[in-house]
Design a protein around this motif. Structure first.
Motif, PDB file in Angstrom:
ATOM      1  N   ASP A  96      30.535  34.226  34.234  1.00  0.00           N
ATOM      2  CA  ASP A  96      29.195  34.354  34.501  1.00  0.00           C
ATOM      3  C   ASP A  96      28.826  36.030  34.328  1.00  0.00           C
ATOM      4  N   ARG A  97      29.912  36.632  35.175  1.00  0.00           N
ATOM      5  CA  ARG A  97      29.728  38.296  35.228  1.00  0.00           C
ATOM      6  C   ARG A  97      30.400  38.977  34.190  1.00  0.00           C
ATOM      7  N   VAL A  98      31.453  38.376  33.985  1.00  0.00           N
ATOM      8  CA  VAL A  98      32.110  39.368  33.037  1.00  0.00           C
ATOM      9  C   VAL A  98      31.512  39.586  31.749  1.00  0.00           C
TER      10      VAL A  98
ATOM     11  N   GLN B   5      34.847  44.007  38.153  1.00  0.00           N
ATOM     12  CA  GLN B   5      35.037  43.821  36.688  1.00  0.00           C
ATOM     13  C   GLN B   5      36.173  43.256  36.573  1.00  0.00           C
ATOM     14  N   ILE B   6      37.312  44.312  36.881  1.00  0.00           N
ATOM     15  CA  ILE B   6      38.744  43.869  36.940  1.00  0.00           C
ATOM     16  C   ILE B   6      39.129  42.711  37.692  1.00  0.00           C
ATOM     17  N   LEU B  13      41.943  35.240  34.096  1.00  0.00           N
ATOM     18  CA  LEU B  13      43.234  35.058  33.585  1.00  0.00           C
ATOM     19  C   LEU B  13      44.031  34.270  34.317  1.00  0.00           C
ATOM     20  N   PHE B  14      44.039  34.301  35.604  1.00  0.00           N
ATOM     21  CA  PHE B  14      44.590  33.353  36.503  1.00  0.00           C
ATOM     22  C   PHE B  14      44.303  31.868  36.126  1.00  0.00           C
ATOM     23  N   GLY B  15      42.931  31.657  36.006  1.00  0.00           N
ATOM     24  CA  GLY B  15      42.455  30.254  35.564  1.00  0.00           C
ATOM     25  C   GLY B  15      42.878  29.770  34.364  1.00  0.00           C
ATOM     26  N   VAL B  16      42.881  30.842  33.324  1.00  0.00           N
ATOM     27  CA  VAL B  16      43.538  30.323  31.922  1.00  0.00           C
ATOM     28  C   VAL B  16      44.789  30.000  32.139  1.00  0.00           C
ATOM     29  N   PHE B  17      45.661  30.672  32.651  1.00  0.00           N
ATOM     30  CA  PHE B  17      47.150  30.324  32.943  1.00  0.00           C
ATOM     31  C   PHE B  17      47.334  29.062  33.751  1.00  0.00           C
TER      32      PHE B  17
END
Lengths: 293, 280
Positions: A96-98, B5-6, B13-17
């Motif tokens: 939601d934040r990105v 943000q990072i 990205l970890f979730g996608v992995f």
């Protein structure tokens, strides 16, 4: 109900007929049959049935196998629901934040929703396979030798991991759309009043998501109880006898493999009561939400 | 802010992995030779046997006895998915129409009967349902595969909710114009429900495609096997083999996964709308 309605002597019945017919044949009849045969001891080979009252129920509850399965089911349902809710929420909050790449993340995180539970189970069996599974190698780095299908708890943990994995996208989708429906004015007002992002989450966002979370919790419990059947069936394939299974799986196993018709029926009836309780809770929640709105 | 943000990207990205990793590994492994997989474990590279394996699975044998091919199983899955979705929409739309738009005594009673089906998931009435299907001679048939699955309450509730939100003026206006109940349904309500129907269709197609327990006990003849049902036979065959055909089993899993995944991705917006609306 609407104020303006049609009235017609036969049309509403004709419109309802297909659904009612199917319900009568495939829901009410089998359910009545299950309740009836839970009071009988049936001989699977000759078809003789003797009335035994509540014996099937007491036998089921007393069996150590049933108690062990019930405990595993409780643990399984709790862990799968809470873990997949927590991970789904965490991913949704980040998504939601990105500002960049939100739709790509969404697409990739949703993909697993489409997978059938037994397919997830098959992939799980391979990933946790003693010979070829990379996850077994991974856990071996920490000195844990997983033996799927041999060790009771190793199998249990693998089933929990796969079932959780399968359910994360569902929770993610609901949480994300819940987060996105929070009005911007509320978010901005909160941002002015409170600088700490964490506090803002727990005092503003989380309470606003609470109705969604409760509703999801019920859906997750239902998922873990019933829809994981295919996953479990794949993952315990060789040794269903000595592996952890859920109560739903046990109904199937006792009825189809064990030919214990009465015992299986009694367990079905117990599960129907459980679903009844879940449904009542669910409808209470929905009603309350309607009042808030 | 930047740091925040990072961190979000790292989490995602970890979730996608986590979510995609197993699928990617499964797909890559399916492109290897089964002996290689047996010796070296699952693979993380491109094996180059993609065409061979998938061709075998699709046209020669669905990973096991050879009586049915992957293509036929895909066809059965499509029949089940579409039959289930269409059947469910038709049955539940007409039922919801009757409940919302007609004044008749038994309306409330029928509503509660439909509600009752929520208490009876297939899994808890599986044995008696099988016996009923057997007595009706529905084992090993498409009718027996689809019909018992379509009458649950969810679809009816969904359309009931939607019909209730349709402005009452529409009904009044079309009545003044002299439209009867059937005309109103066909000319006003069905066109209005188009988006809802599409959303429900997508969800139900995936649900139907992914059915496992009912097809497993209902179909014993391989010509009626769906892909998801076939997974069970693949597994049984694998357990018995010296060097199991891991590649073919995984190829079957990929085939069983791809169509529902594509449907969801292509109609993503509609799918999410349908899914989230259901809770209301």
């Amino acid at each position: 109900m609407k104020k303006a309605q049609f009235s017609n002597p036969w049309l509403p019945y004709a419109l309802l007929a297909p659904q009612m017919l199917i319900i009568a044949i495939f829901f009410l009849w089998p359910a009545a049959e299950a309740i009836r045969s839970s009071f009988y001891l049936e001989d699977p080979f000759f078809g003789n049935a003797t009335f035994v009252g509540l014996q099937n129920y007491t036998d089921a509850f007393r069996a150590s196998d049933y108690q062990r399965t019930a405990w595993f089911t409780a643990l399984f349902v709790t862990l799968v629901s809470l873990l997949s809710l927590a991970i789904g929420l965490m991913l949704a909050v980040s998504a939601d934040r990105v500002l960049r790449g939100q739709s790509s993340y969404k697409t990739l995180l949703m993909w697993v929703y489409a997978i059938a539970p037994p397919v997830a189970g098959l992939i799980g069996v391979m990933l946790f396979d003693q010979h070829i599974g990379p996850l077994v190698d991974f856990f071996a780095l920490f000195g844990w030798e997983m033996r799927l299908g041999v060790n009771y708890w190793d199998t249990g943990i693998a089933i929990i991991i796969v079932s959780t994995w399968k359910q994360i996208p569902y929770n993610f989708i609901f949480f994300l759309s819940g987060l996105q429906s929070i009005p911007n004015s509320v978010k901005e007002a909160a941002r002015i009043d409170c600088r700490s992002e964490r506090r803002r989450f727990w005092t503003i966002t989380f309470p606003l998501l609470a109705p969604t979370s409760f509703f999801l919790l019920i859906l997750n419990i239902t998922y873990a109880m019933f829809e994981t059947f295919g996953t479990i069936d794949q993952m315990v394939k060789d040794q269903p006898g000595n592996s952890p299974v859920t109560l739903v799986y046990k109904v199937y196993r006792d009825g189809f493999r064990g030919n214990d018709l009465g015992g299986s029926a009694a367990q079905s009836v117990v599960l129907m009561v459980l679903v009844l309780i879940l449904t009542i809770v669910q409808f209470r929640l929905i009603e309350r939400r309607v009042h808030y709105n | 802010m930047k740091y925040r943000q990072i961190l979000d990207h790292v989490v995602l990205l970890f979730g996608v992995f986590l979510m995609m990793g197993p699928l990617v590994v499964a797909f890559l492994t399916s492109t290897y030779n089964h002996v290689t997989i047996h010796r070296q474990g699952m693979q993380f590279g491109w094996g180059g046997q993609f065409l061979d394996t998938y061709q075998t699975v699709l046209t020669q044998q669905g990973g096991f006895s050879g009586e049915i091919t992957g293509l036929l199983m895909t066809q059965n899955s499509i029949i089940l998915g579409i039959g289930f979705a269409v059947g469910k929409i038709v049955v539940s739309m007409t039922a919801a129409y009757a409940i919302v738009y007609f004044r008749f005594r038994a309306g409330t009673f029928f509503f509660w009967v439909i509600f009752l089906t929520l208490l009876l998931p297939l899994e808890v009435r599986i044995l008696p349902s099988y016996e009923v299907a057997q007595q009706l001679g529905l084992l090993n048939s498409y009718t027996g595969l689809i019909l018992p699955l379509i009458a649950s309450a969810t679809g009816t509730f969904f359309f009931r909710q939607f019909f209730k939100s349709v402005p009452e003026e529409l009904l009044e206006a079309s009545r003044i114009d002299g439209a009867g109940p059937i005309q109103f349904f066909w000319d006003i309500l069905v066109p209005l429900s188009r988006t809802m129907m599409a959303a429900i269709f997508i969800i139900m197609f995936v649900v139907g495609w992914n059915q496992y327990l009912w097809p497993t006990i209902m179909t014993t003849e391989e010509q009626y096997f769906t892909l998801v049902r076939g997974i069970q036979s693949v597994m049984q065959q694998m357990i018995g083999a010296d060097i199991p055909y891991y590649n073919e089993a995984l190829a079957m899993a990929m085939l069983a996964m791809l169509p529902p995944a594509l449907v969801i991705l292509i109609f993503q917006r509609m799918f999410i709308k349908g899914l989230v609306e259901q809770e209301k």
